[in-house]
Design an enzyme around this catalytic site. Structure first.
Site, PDB file in Angstrom:
ATOM      1  CB  THR A 124       0.836   3.741  -3.312  1.00  0.00           C
ATOM      2  OG1 THR A 124       0.843   2.663  -4.252  1.00  0.00           O
ATOM      3  CG2 THR A 124       0.624   3.173  -1.916  1.00  0.00           C
ATOM      4  CG  HIS A 125      -4.615   4.153  -6.065  1.00  0.00           C
ATOM      5  ND1 HIS A 125      -4.104   5.206  -6.791  1.00  0.00           N
ATOM      6  CD2 HIS A 125      -5.718   4.641  -5.446  1.00  0.00           C
ATOM      7  CE1 HIS A 125      -4.868   6.277  -6.624  1.00  0.00           C
ATOM      8  NE2 HIS A 125      -5.848   5.958  -5.813  1.00  0.00           N
ATOM      9  CG  ASP A 156       8.774   6.095  -9.710  1.00  0.00           C
ATOM     10  OD1 ASP A 156       7.650   5.611  -9.960  1.00  0.00           O
ATOM     11  OD2 ASP A 156       9.647   6.219 -10.573  1.00  0.00           O
ATOM     12  CB  SER A 157      10.508   1.294  -6.566  1.00  0.00           C
ATOM     13  OG  SER A 157       9.182   0.779  -6.507  1.00  0.00           O
ATOM     14  N   GLY A 163       5.654  -7.625  -8.191  1.00  0.00           N
ATOM     15  CA  GLY A 163       6.464  -7.006  -9.226  1.00  0.00           C
ATOM     16  C   GLY A 163       7.457  -7.996  -9.828  1.00  0.00           C
ATOM     17  CE  LYS A 203      10.482  -7.113  -1.492  1.00  0.00           C
ATOM     18  NZ  LYS A 203       9.186  -7.247  -2.211  1.00  0.00           N
ATOM     19  CG  ASP A 229       9.813  -8.951  -5.184  1.00  0.00           C
ATOM     20  OD1 ASP A 229      10.598  -8.055  -5.566  1.00  0.00           O
ATOM     21  OD2 ASP A 229       9.092  -8.833  -4.174  1.00  0.00           O
TER      22      ASP A 229
END
Length: 209
Positions: free
Chosen positions: A8-9, A68-69, A164, A186, A166
């Site tokens: 991931t970046h 992936d989410s 994101g 979390k 959240d």
């Protein structure tokens, strides 16, 4: 130390996954990925997680993990789903959540869930030989775990933590938005935490291999 690539970046994900995996990283050096981003053209979270992990494993020759989410909203037919990160077309978190709130409007059904697929791809060792000659990437070992975190979409953003979606997601097991939870709160129940903890034993097994 066994090196494992985190495909991931996204700096937020790097920080979060290091917290989540914790003891599972004993004997493992988690390194960030600086290679090209593959085209995520899968039609499920699992498919896209594997696409990213496979690309990183092939580029680096090292075991690679990826996820992936996204958020799936009931009243929007499960959207934005796998398109969550680029929902507004800008890849900007604020733009994405504002578009989601606009599209949801005044809907009374605000049920939603965060979903995460976590994947591990372990390429064959350099120089490995299969029945038909040198081992290829198609002979990599692959594992994937998927988990969800149910909740509801708030009418407006709340909180400055997380990333994101959240700020507009209130987990079913909390009285605040995900952006108002502490990192420990979390990590205890999130979709990403559940998926990667299920994958952790296979990551731990790589140590010293």
């Amino acid at each position: 130390m066994t090196r494992v690539v985190l495909a991931t970046h996204n700096a937020h994900k790097v920080e979060e996954l290091k917290r989540i995996l914790g003891d599972a990283l004993e004997g493992i050096e988690l390194v960030t990925y600086d290679g090209p981003e593959p085209v995520e053209d899968g039609d499920t979270f699992e498919a896209n997680a594997l696409i990213k992990a496979r690309a990183a494993a092939e580029f680096t020759g090292l075991p690679s993990i990826a996820d992936d989410s996204g958020i799936a909203v009931d009243a929007l037919g499960g959207a934005p789903g796998i398109h969550s990160a680029r929902y507004a077309g800008t890849r900007d978190d604020g733009d994405n959540l504002r578009l989601l709130l606009t599209n949801l409007g005044g809907a009374t059904d605000r049920r939603a869930q965060f979903v995460c697929a976590a994947a591990l791809v372990v390429p064959p060792p350099v120089g490995a030989v299969g029945p038909d000659g040198p081992a290829s990437a198609s002979e990599s070992e692959e594992s994937v775990e998927i988990a969800s975190w149910p909740g509801t979409v708030l009418a407006e953003p709340a909180g400055s933590g997380g990333f994101g979606y959240d700020p507009i997601f209130r987990p079913a097991d909390a009285d605040r938005s995900a952006a108002e939870l502490t990192a420990a709160e979390k990590d205890a129940t999130s979709h990403r935490s559940q998926a990667f903890r299920a994958l952790a034993p296979r990551i731990t097994a790589l140590a010293g291999s």
